[in-house]
Design a protein around this motif. Structure first.
Motif, PDB file in Angstrom:
ATOM      1  N   THR A 145      11.373 -18.104  -1.215  1.00 43.66           N
ATOM      2  CA  THR A 145      12.140 -18.452  -0.031  1.00 43.66           C
ATOM      3  C   THR A 145      12.781 -19.814  -0.210  1.00 43.66           C
ATOM      4  O   THR A 145      12.444 -20.583  -1.106  1.00 43.66           O
ATOM      5  CB  THR A 145      11.257 -18.458   1.229  1.00 43.66           C
ATOM      6  N   TYR A 146      13.727 -20.103   0.662  1.00 39.45           N
ATOM      7  CA  TYR A 146      14.387 -21.397   0.699  1.00 39.45           C
ATOM      8  C   TYR A 146      13.888 -22.096   1.954  1.00 39.45           C
ATOM      9  O   TYR A 146      14.272 -21.741   3.068  1.00 39.45           O
ATOM     10  CB  TYR A 146      15.896 -21.179   0.740  1.00 39.45           C
ATOM     11  N   GLY A 147      12.977 -23.050   1.787  1.00 41.40           N
ATOM     12  CA  GLY A 147      12.294 -23.638   2.929  1.00 41.40           C
ATOM     13  C   GLY A 147      10.981 -22.912   3.199  1.00 41.40           C
ATOM     14  O   GLY A 147      10.458 -22.216   2.341  1.00 41.40           O
ATOM     15  N   ALA A 148      10.441 -23.087   4.397  1.00 40.37           N
ATOM     16  CA  ALA A 148       9.163 -22.476   4.765  1.00 40.37           C
ATOM     17  C   ALA A 148       9.370 -21.052   5.280  1.00 40.37           C
ATOM     18  O   ALA A 148      10.482 -20.618   5.544  1.00 40.37           O
ATOM     19  CB  ALA A 148       8.462 -23.324   5.828  1.00 40.37           C
ATOM     20  N   ILE A 149       8.256 -20.323   5.445  1.00 38.45           N
ATOM     21  CA  ILE A 149       8.293 -18.912   5.841  1.00 38.45           C
ATOM     22  C   ILE A 149       7.958 -18.771   7.322  1.00 38.45           C
ATOM     23  O   ILE A 149       7.015 -19.387   7.832  1.00 38.45           O
ATOM     24  CB  ILE A 149       7.286 -18.096   5.021  1.00 38.45           C
ATOM     25  N   MET A 150       8.717 -17.926   7.994  1.00 35.95           N
ATOM     26  CA  MET A 150       8.433 -17.546   9.370  1.00 35.95           C
ATOM     27  C   MET A 150       8.193 -16.041   9.404  1.00 35.95           C
ATOM     28  O   MET A 150       8.796 -15.285   8.629  1.00 35.95           O
ATOM     29  CB  MET A 150       9.602 -17.906  10.290  1.00 35.95           C
ATOM     30  N   GLU A 151       7.319 -15.594  10.314  1.00 38.00           N
ATOM     31  CA  GLU A 151       6.998 -14.171  10.431  1.00 38.00           C
ATOM     32  C   GLU A 151       7.172 -13.716  11.871  1.00 38.00           C
ATOM     33  O   GLU A 151       6.819 -14.433  12.819  1.00 38.00           O
ATOM     34  CB  GLU A 151       5.563 -13.900   9.985  1.00 38.00           C
ATOM     35  N   ARG A 152       7.706 -12.509  12.039  1.00 46.12           N
ATOM     36  CA  ARG A 152       7.847 -11.907  13.363  1.00 46.12           C
ATOM     37  C   ARG A 152       7.321 -10.479  13.313  1.00 46.12           C
ATOM     38  O   ARG A 152       7.799  -9.655  12.550  1.00 46.12           O
ATOM     39  CB  ARG A 152       9.313 -11.898  13.798  1.00 46.12           C
TER      40      ARG A 152
ATOM     41  N   TYR B  84      10.196 -11.135   7.826  1.00 44.79           N
ATOM     42  CA  TYR B  84       9.972 -12.492   7.326  1.00 44.79           C
ATOM     43  C   TYR B  84      11.322 -13.167   7.130  1.00 44.79           C
ATOM     44  O   TYR B  84      12.262 -12.565   6.603  1.00 44.79           O
ATOM     45  CB  TYR B  84       9.224 -12.474   5.996  1.00 44.79           C
ATOM     46  N   TYR B  85      11.412 -14.424   7.555  1.00 45.23           N
ATOM     47  CA  TYR B  85      12.637 -15.174   7.355  1.00 45.23           C
ATOM     48  C   TYR B  85      12.312 -16.615   6.999  1.00 45.23           C
ATOM     49  O   TYR B  85      11.171 -17.072   7.145  1.00 45.23           O
ATOM     50  CB  TYR B  85      13.548 -15.081   8.587  1.00 45.23           C
ATOM     51  N   GLN B  86      13.302 -17.333   6.478  1.00 43.12           N
ATOM     52  CA  GLN B  86      13.079 -18.671   5.946  1.00 43.12           C
ATOM     53  C   GLN B  86      13.707 -19.725   6.851  1.00 43.12           C
ATOM     54  O   GLN B  86      14.577 -19.431   7.668  1.00 43.12           O
ATOM     55  CB  GLN B  86      13.658 -18.775   4.531  1.00 43.12           C
ATOM     56  N   THR B  87      13.264 -20.984   6.703  1.00 43.87           N
ATOM     57  CA  THR B  87      13.708 -22.047   7.602  1.00 43.87           C
ATOM     58  C   THR B  87      14.962 -22.761   7.114  1.00 43.87           C
ATOM     59  O   THR B  87      15.477 -23.643   7.809  1.00 43.87           O
ATOM     60  CB  THR B  87      12.597 -23.092   7.794  1.00 43.87           C
ATOM     61  N   ARG B  88      15.446 -22.429   5.932  1.00 45.15           N
ATOM     62  CA  ARG B  88      16.678 -23.002   5.412  1.00 45.15           C
ATOM     63  C   ARG B  88      17.515 -21.894   4.791  1.00 45.15           C
ATOM     64  O   ARG B  88      16.986 -20.868   4.366  1.00 45.15           O
ATOM     65  CB  ARG B  88      16.408 -24.093   4.375  1.00 45.15           C
TER      66      ARG B  88
ATOM     67  N   PHE C   6      11.720  -7.311   5.159  1.00 41.32           N
ATOM     68  CA  PHE C   6      11.300  -6.620   6.379  1.00 41.32           C
ATOM     69  C   PHE C   6      10.733  -5.248   6.023  1.00 41.32           C
ATOM     70  O   PHE C   6      11.077  -4.656   4.993  1.00 41.32           O
ATOM     71  CB  PHE C   6      12.439  -6.499   7.394  1.00 41.32           C
ATOM     72  N   SER C   7       9.843  -4.771   6.885  1.00 42.13           N
ATOM     73  CA  SER C   7       9.172  -3.490   6.674  1.00 42.13           C
ATOM     74  C   SER C   7      10.176  -2.351   6.645  1.00 42.13           C
ATOM     75  O   SER C   7      11.207  -2.391   7.324  1.00 42.13           O
ATOM     76  CB  SER C   7       8.148  -3.222   7.783  1.00 42.13           C
ATOM     77  N   GLY C   8       9.835  -1.301   5.886  1.00 42.34           N
ATOM     78  CA  GLY C   8      10.694  -0.136   5.821  1.00 42.34           C
ATOM     79  C   GLY C   8      10.814   0.592   7.149  1.00 42.34           C
ATOM     80  O   GLY C   8      11.760   1.376   7.346  1.00 42.34           O
ATOM     81  N   THR C   9       9.890   0.362   8.084  1.00 44.33           N
ATOM     82  CA  THR C   9       9.936   0.996   9.405  1.00 44.33           C
ATOM     83  C   THR C   9      10.894   0.296  10.362  1.00 44.33           C
ATOM     84  O   THR C   9      11.199   0.820  11.431  1.00 44.33           O
ATOM     85  CB  THR C   9       8.532   0.997  10.030  1.00 44.33           C
TER      86      THR C   9
ATOM     87  N   ASN D 182       0.851  -1.181   0.000  1.00 44.98           N
ATOM     88  CA  ASN D 182       0.000   0.000   0.000  1.00 44.98           C
ATOM     89  C   ASN D 182       0.890   1.235   0.000  1.00 44.98           C
ATOM     90  O   ASN D 182       2.104   1.156   0.216  1.00 44.98           O
ATOM     91  CB  ASN D 182      -0.957   0.008   1.205  1.00 44.98           C
ATOM     92  N   ALA D 183       0.283   2.381  -0.249  1.00 44.70           N
ATOM     93  CA  ALA D 183       1.050   3.611  -0.436  1.00 44.70           C
ATOM     94  C   ALA D 183       1.767   4.074   0.824  1.00 44.70           C
ATOM     95  O   ALA D 183       2.714   4.857   0.745  1.00 44.70           O
ATOM     96  CB  ALA D 183       0.126   4.720  -0.947  1.00 44.70           C
ATOM     97  N   SER D 184       1.348   3.597   1.984  1.00 45.29           N
ATOM     98  CA  SER D 184       1.917   4.079   3.251  1.00 45.29           C
ATOM     99  C   SER D 184       3.011   3.171   3.805  1.00 45.29           C
ATOM    100  O   SER D 184       3.547   3.439   4.878  1.00 45.29           O
ATOM    101  CB  SER D 184       0.805   4.226   4.297  1.00 45.29           C
ATOM    102  N   GLU D 185       3.348   2.088   3.108  1.00 46.37           N
ATOM    103  CA  GLU D 185       4.306   1.125   3.635  1.00 46.37           C
ATOM    104  C   GLU D 185       5.289   0.711   2.549  1.00 46.37           C
ATOM    105  O   GLU D 185       4.918   0.518   1.402  1.00 46.37           O
ATOM    106  CB  GLU D 185       3.580  -0.113   4.177  1.00 46.37           C
ATOM    107  N   THR D 186       6.553   0.583   2.914  1.00 45.89           N
ATOM    108  CA  THR D 186       7.583   0.103   2.003  1.00 45.89           C
ATOM    109  C   THR D 186       8.239  -1.140   2.584  1.00 45.89           C
ATOM    110  O   THR D 186       8.080  -1.451   3.769  1.00 45.89           O
ATOM    111  CB  THR D 186       8.651   1.179   1.742  1.00 45.89           C
ATOM    112  N   TRP D 187       9.003  -1.842   1.729  1.00 46.87           N
ATOM    113  CA  TRP D 187       9.648  -3.085   2.151  1.00 46.87           C
ATOM    114  C   TRP D 187      11.079  -3.152   1.636  1.00 46.87           C
ATOM    115  O   TRP D 187      11.410  -2.559   0.612  1.00 46.87           O
ATOM    116  CB  TRP D 187       8.872  -4.297   1.621  1.00 46.87           C
ATOM    117  N   TYR D 188      11.911  -3.901   2.360  1.00 41.97           N
ATOM    118  CA  TYR D 188      13.257  -4.236   1.909  1.00 41.97           C
ATOM    119  C   TYR D 188      13.343  -5.747   1.716  1.00 41.97           C
ATOM    120  O   TYR D 188      12.900  -6.513   2.575  1.00 41.97           O
ATOM    121  CB  TYR D 188      14.305  -3.787   2.921  1.00 41.97           C
ATOM    122  N   LEU D 189      13.927  -6.154   0.602  1.00 39.38           N
ATOM    123  CA  LEU D 189      14.104  -7.570   0.293  1.00 39.38           C
ATOM    124  C   LEU D 189      15.586  -7.914   0.305  1.00 39.38           C
ATOM    125  O   LEU D 189      16.410  -7.142  -0.201  1.00 39.38           O
ATOM    126  CB  LEU D 189      13.536  -7.914  -1.082  1.00 39.38           C
TER     127      LEU D 189
END
Length: 229
Positions: free
Chosen positions: A148-155, A209-213, A173-176, A96-103
């Motif tokens: 991702t490599y493996g499954a996804i985890m979220e915090r 977000y992070y991966q299990t492998r 992860f979120s831009g914030t 959305n317009a109010s949120e950015t992300w880093y990959l």
């Protein structure tokens, strides 16, 4: 446009249902199958509307391909199937317009909608944390698909809350969220003798977000080479 994530979390694919003039932008070599009513074209860079060589080089700096594949429906009721490079999951992130992300490097798979992807300088800590000199910064309105490599985890991190992750496992992860490279242990000796070395410390608010492998390490020189390509 509709999409469905199937066969998660190991042999995951994403299936799109497109109507006339709808588009999916994706990494090259990610397509499994498509119906005859889809036109495929190649463009430079990752962002809609960009076609310069500079856009392609920015894409390379973010750890992605110089070119992108654009799948455009010529008529209604078309199907497109994409898959990651690895045996892992696919993470859809609504933008959305109010949120950015880093990959992190190599996490981008595809996107739909009005999304902008730019390489942002991560400093020397990016090399040491195995994420490369540049991170991919994503903004706009649409849906982003990460591989991702493996499954996804979220915090989900609250204001000022901290969380540490081995750098090889980070996906997005979120831009914030602020991040910094730190020792895994208070003692430098214990950090490296334990095999953990340096990790990233994330401080909220925001999501990580992070991966299990993790992919096998290429070593220091391989890491430097990847950071420059």
């Amino acid at each position: 446009m509709e999409f469905q994530i199937r066969h998660a979390p190991v042999f995951t694919v994403v299936e799109f249902q497109l109507n006339e003039s709808e588009e999916v932008v994706a990494q090259p070599n990610s397509m499994i199958s498509f119906t005859p009513g889809i036109h495929i074209s190649a463009a430079i860079g990752q962002t809609q509307g960009e076609g310069s060589w500079f856009a392609g080089f920015k894409s390379l700096l973010g750890g992605e391909s110089f070119f992108r594949a654009v799948f455009r429906a010529k008529r209604d009721a078309q199907t497109l199937l994409l898959a990651p490079d690895n045996n892992g999951d696919i993470l859809p992130i609504e933008l959305n317009a109010s949120e950015t992300w880093y990959l992190s490097r190599g996490s981008y798979l595809a996107h739909i909608g009005d999304c902008r992807l730019d390489a942002r300088y991560g400093g020397v800590k990016g090399v040491l944390s195995k994420t490369g000199l540049f991170l991919l910064h994503v903004s706009g309105v649409g849906t982003l698909f990460c591989q991702t490599y493996g499954a996804i985890m979220e915090r989900e991190l609250g204001e000022g809350e901290q969380f540490l992750i081995d750098n090889r496992y980070v996906v997005a992860f979120s831009g914030t969220v602020e991040y910094e490279l730190v020792k895994a242990s208070r003692s430098l000796r214990h950090s490296f003798m334990s095999g953990e070395g340096m990790v990233n410390r994330y401080t909220g608010p925001g999501r990580v977000y992070y991966q299990t492998r993790a992919k096998p390490s290429l070593g220091f020189f391989g890491l430097l080479l990847n950071a420059m390509t």
